[in-house]
Design a protein around this motif. Structure first.
Motif, short mmCIF file in Angstrom:
data_model
loop_
_atom_site.label_atom_id
_atom_site.label_comp_id
_atom_site.label_asym_id
_atom_site.label_seq_id
_atom_site.Cartn_x
_atom_site.Cartn_y
_atom_site.Cartn_z
N THR A 199 -47.97 59.92 35.68
CA THR A 199 -47.99 58.54 35.20
C THR A 199 -48.29 58.46 33.72
O THR A 199 -47.56 57.81 32.95
CB THR A 199 -49.03 57.72 35.99
N ARG A 203 -45.71 57.11 30.92
CA ARG A 203 -45.98 55.82 30.29
C ARG A 203 -46.44 55.95 28.84
O ARG A 203 -46.09 55.12 28.00
CB ARG A 203 -47.07 55.06 31.08
N GLY A 258 -51.35 51.66 35.48
CA GLY A 258 -49.94 51.84 35.82
C GLY A 258 -49.02 50.68 35.52
O GLY A 258 -47.80 50.83 35.61
N THR A 320 -42.69 57.87 45.74
CA THR A 320 -42.54 58.50 44.44
C THR A 320 -41.33 59.43 44.43
O THR A 320 -40.52 59.42 43.49
CB THR A 320 -43.81 59.28 44.07
N VAL A 329 -42.84 54.68 37.32
CA VAL A 329 -44.21 54.70 37.83
C VAL A 329 -44.75 53.28 37.95
O VAL A 329 -45.60 53.00 38.81
CB VAL A 329 -45.13 55.56 36.94
N GLU A 330 -44.24 52.35 37.11
CA GLU A 330 -44.70 50.98 37.19
C GLU A 330 -44.34 50.36 38.54
O GLU A 330 -45.15 49.62 39.13
CB GLU A 330 -44.09 50.14 36.06
N PHE A 333 -46.68 51.93 41.21
CA PHE A 333 -48.01 51.35 41.08
C PHE A 333 -48.02 49.90 41.56
O PHE A 333 -48.97 49.44 42.21
CB PHE A 333 -48.51 51.44 39.64
#
Length: 353
Positions: A199, A203, A258, A320, A329-330, A333
């Protein structure tokens, strides 16, 4: 292991997957046996079995042999952790159980941080097989310690089959909703923790080393959360309020890490601190209450709780693996935080203990 066994990294990744799946499946099946025959009668053979499977993995020269070892280790682990947590509730009164559970689970958290570090050190400077021999030695030593432990006699459950045990456990008032909370909150949080390094790399563009340090910070803050359970329980004066606050903190901290923009390092650091304090302090309180309301079905309920955590982790991992490149990943999350908020609703619907 990939080089040694002549298989791809993706194939080696089957080892923990098989371990987790068999753990989740067998924990309820074996939970009723500890209620019927006693914690020690199940825990000592399981620890000895775990030691044998680790030695089997260490000595295996084939991928198939190592995979079988991991699978059998998952079945043994399905006995070990639930019985260990059930013992805490057997021997500690309810008013002291949250603090005791926090101490036990802090050991679990520390092992999550220490084991990969020690294993990596041994793999790079000696051989990966030595790490498995060391795990076998730890399990063997633990079995001797448990064998010498004096445990109170727990009233035996009259449940004859695992499925009858599951029905009896779910018939206890509040158990079903609390297991749902475990799956949606603790399972989701643990699943997100497993992808924390990826993550922050995606990010924030962090290096592998920085991401690894950040994951270590996550473990440290979780242990700190376990350590402050006593003062928090006294402050909130209600286990329900503490669990609710822990859930909200977990969801809020996860969202900061996240989902929210991070103009500076402070945002993900604060997010992890909030996330782990809520998770580390509220989780043990939730699990201690669940164990105490279970009565003579404590072994089964604790096993179902462990399965719910593993299923939550597996759900996040599956999400995932299948959607990470499409939703980022957003997105992962966001779905997990949504599950945590549903868990908050379940917790709010349960009367205070």
């Amino acid at each position: 292991m990939s080089r040694s066994l002549g298989r791809s990294v993706q194939e080696i990744a089957l080892f923990p997957a098989v371990y987790a799946i068999l753990y989740a499946v067998f924990a309820p099946m074996l939970g009723s046996l500890s209620d019927r025959f006693g914690r020690k009668a199940m825990l000592v053979p399981a620890l000895l079995g775990f030691a044998a499977t680790m030695l089997g993995v260490a000595s295996s020269r084939t991928f198939q042999g190592a995979l079988i070892g991991w699978a059998l280790a998952g079945i043994c682990a399905a006995v070990i952790q639930p019985n260990t947590l059930a013992i805490v509730n057997d021997v500690v009164p309810l008013d002291k159980a949250p603090v005791a559970m926090g101490r036990v689970l802090s050991g679990l958290t520390v092992s999550f941080v220490v084991t990969p570090v020690v294993s990596s050190f041994l793999a790079t400077r000696a051989h990966w097989r030595i790490a498995y021999v060391l795990l076998a030695a730890v399990a063997l030593t633990s079995s001797i310690a448990i064998l010498r432990l004096q445990l109170p006699r727990v009233p035996a459950s009259q449940t004859l089959s695992p499925w009858a045990g599951v029905r009896a456990a779910l018939a206890i008032r509040g158990v079903g909703r609390r297991l749902g909370m475990t799956f949606l909150w603790i399972g989701s949080s643990a699943g997100l923790a497993a992808i924390l390094s990826e993550t922050v790399r995606r990010r924030f563009g962090w290096s592998d080393e920085s991401a690894g340090i950040f994951a270590g910070f996550f473990g440290l803050c979780t242990v700190l959360g376990n350590a402050v359970i006593g003062p928090f329980v006294r402050w909130f004066q209600s286990r329900k309020r503490m669990v609710l606050s822990g859930m909200v903190a977990t969801a809020a901290g996860s969202a900061l890490v996240g989902l929210m923009p991070a103009p500076s390092l402070a945002v993900p650091v604060i997010g992890v601190a909030i996330w782990t304090l809520g998770y580390g302090a509220g989780g043990p309180v939730h699990q201690s209450v669940l164990g105490h309301i279970a009565g003579s079905s404590r072994g089964m309920v604790t096993a179902l709780n462990a399965s719910a955590i593993n299923l939550g982790i597996a759900a996040v991992a599956s999400l995932t693996g299948s959607l990470l490149d499409r939703i980022g990943v957003e997105g992962v999350f966001g779905m997990a935080v949504g599950c945590m908020l549903v868990a908050v609703g379940l917790a709010a619907s349960i009367s205070d203990e």
